[in-house]
Design an enzyme around this catalytic site. Sequence first.
Site, short mmCIF file in Angstrom:
data_model
loop_
_atom_site.label_atom_id
_atom_site.label_comp_id
_atom_site.label_asym_id
_atom_site.label_seq_id
_atom_site.Cartn_x
_atom_site.Cartn_y
_atom_site.Cartn_z
N PHE A 77 -19.27 -11.40 -21.05
CA PHE A 77 -19.59 -12.78 -20.69
C PHE A 77 -18.45 -13.74 -21.07
O PHE A 77 -17.31 -13.48 -20.77
CB PHE A 77 -20.95 -13.17 -21.28
CG PHE A 77 -22.08 -12.35 -20.70
CD1 PHE A 77 -22.67 -12.72 -19.50
CD2 PHE A 77 -22.52 -11.19 -21.32
CE1 PHE A 77 -23.69 -11.95 -18.94
CE2 PHE A 77 -23.54 -10.41 -20.78
CZ PHE A 77 -24.11 -10.80 -19.58
N SER A 78 -18.75 -14.84 -21.75
CA SER A 78 -17.74 -15.89 -21.96
C SER A 78 -16.59 -15.48 -22.87
O SER A 78 -15.63 -16.24 -23.00
CB SER A 78 -18.41 -17.15 -22.49
OG SER A 78 -19.18 -17.77 -21.49
N THR A 79 -16.68 -14.34 -23.50
CA THR A 79 -15.54 -13.83 -24.26
C THR A 79 -14.29 -13.82 -23.40
O THR A 79 -13.18 -14.05 -23.88
CB THR A 79 -15.84 -12.42 -24.78
OG1 THR A 79 -17.08 -12.43 -25.50
CG2 THR A 79 -14.74 -11.93 -25.70
N GLY A 80 -14.47 -13.58 -22.11
CA GLY A 80 -13.34 -13.51 -21.18
C GLY A 80 -12.62 -14.83 -20.98
O GLY A 80 -11.48 -14.84 -20.49
N LYS A 81 -13.27 -15.94 -21.31
CA LYS A 81 -12.59 -17.23 -21.18
C LYS A 81 -11.36 -17.30 -22.08
O LYS A 81 -10.33 -17.88 -21.72
CB LYS A 81 -13.54 -18.38 -21.51
CG LYS A 81 -14.67 -18.60 -20.51
CD LYS A 81 -15.48 -19.82 -20.92
CE LYS A 81 -16.58 -20.16 -19.91
NZ LYS A 81 -17.72 -19.22 -19.97
#
Length: 401
Positions: A77-81
């Site tokens: 999820f938002s870890t990829g940001k």
Amino acid sequence: MTTSVRVPRPASVPRTELHVDPRFLPLADRFFAMYRQPQHGGGALTAYFRGEKVLDIWAGWADRDRRWDRDTVALSFSTGKGVASTVVHRLAERRLIDYDAPVARYWPEFGAAGKDDITVRELLTHRAGLHKVRGLMRSPLDLLDYDAVVQALAATPADPRRLRGPGYHAVTYGWLVAELIARVTGKSFVQAVQDEIAGPLGVDDFWYQVPGQHRPRIAKLFPHINPAGLNWELTSNVLSLVGPTRGLAEAAMPQGFDVLVRNPAVHDAVMPGWNGVFSARALARMYGAIANGGRLDGHRFLRKATIAQMSQVQTHDRDYVLGIRPQWSLGYHRPILASREQPRNAIGHYGVGGSGAYADLDSGLSLGFVTNRLGSSLTALGDFRLARLGVEAQAIVRNGK
């Protein structure tokens, strides 16, 4: 001194080698205690300290009939940001991107609907006013069409609340940053990630489009992502009508998203705000370079001056989506630890469900954590596993000085 713990295995099973520096045994013990039963799922934790890998461990179940192993990866999820943001900084370091230049300088179509003065700095700090994913496309499956989504975002007027403070671009951030990178480099976002992150770090596990041969490595997520087990459509509709939660529903709860998350087609698409698939090893290595002054294994990944810029807090204002003051830096937030004492000079990004990674620039510590067990027994949206692991890691580092 480090100790490599080899686990006996049949010849047909992939190589398995846990790596534990004796100083970090208490952290390993805390991690292993989290995955004792199949209903706990599985996960992996990797740590670097002052440029040295000091922990690389995993435990639990990747699926009902499959144990988590060295090569398991997870949708994070938002870890990829944080990974996508790091690509921007690599480009800015070479003066291909100016933080204070309008996004429209690189992506002319972005300037439509009065957005011609929105800067890269504002984009990286969730002040572009394009947080709304709910209603952006006609159907959930349309979110898989990168080009269509990017065109829709470019044509959308900015929310005027952006002038008063940030509004977390929970899903749209990834597309916006990806298209900026693509316009600057002339490459696809996926290729840019390989060239700017995976290649220089010597590890491939930074996937937004997962190659077919690597898909069997992906852990199965559970339970459903619905808040408190409630019906997604009903919940998102209600939240979108209530003032304090309207922004969150607009930014993070598009129609059909709970079903889309479980659709294998997400691994064919480019949705960098939430569909990144990583190993803990890859995440910790990237943040390990950042925590170590930009160098790892004798190679420079980023300059110290770049790290100083990207880690500087850009806004202390209340976020109109989250309702808190996240103190956004350029594409990252401060890591959250289950302690009164928080790192003062650290950056990273956590994701829904529990995965996340960060770099502590003062101590030289980095952690990367991925898991397939979303959240806790109360909600799949998040829990304190990484926050507690971070406290243990910080204590080890602090006491070892």
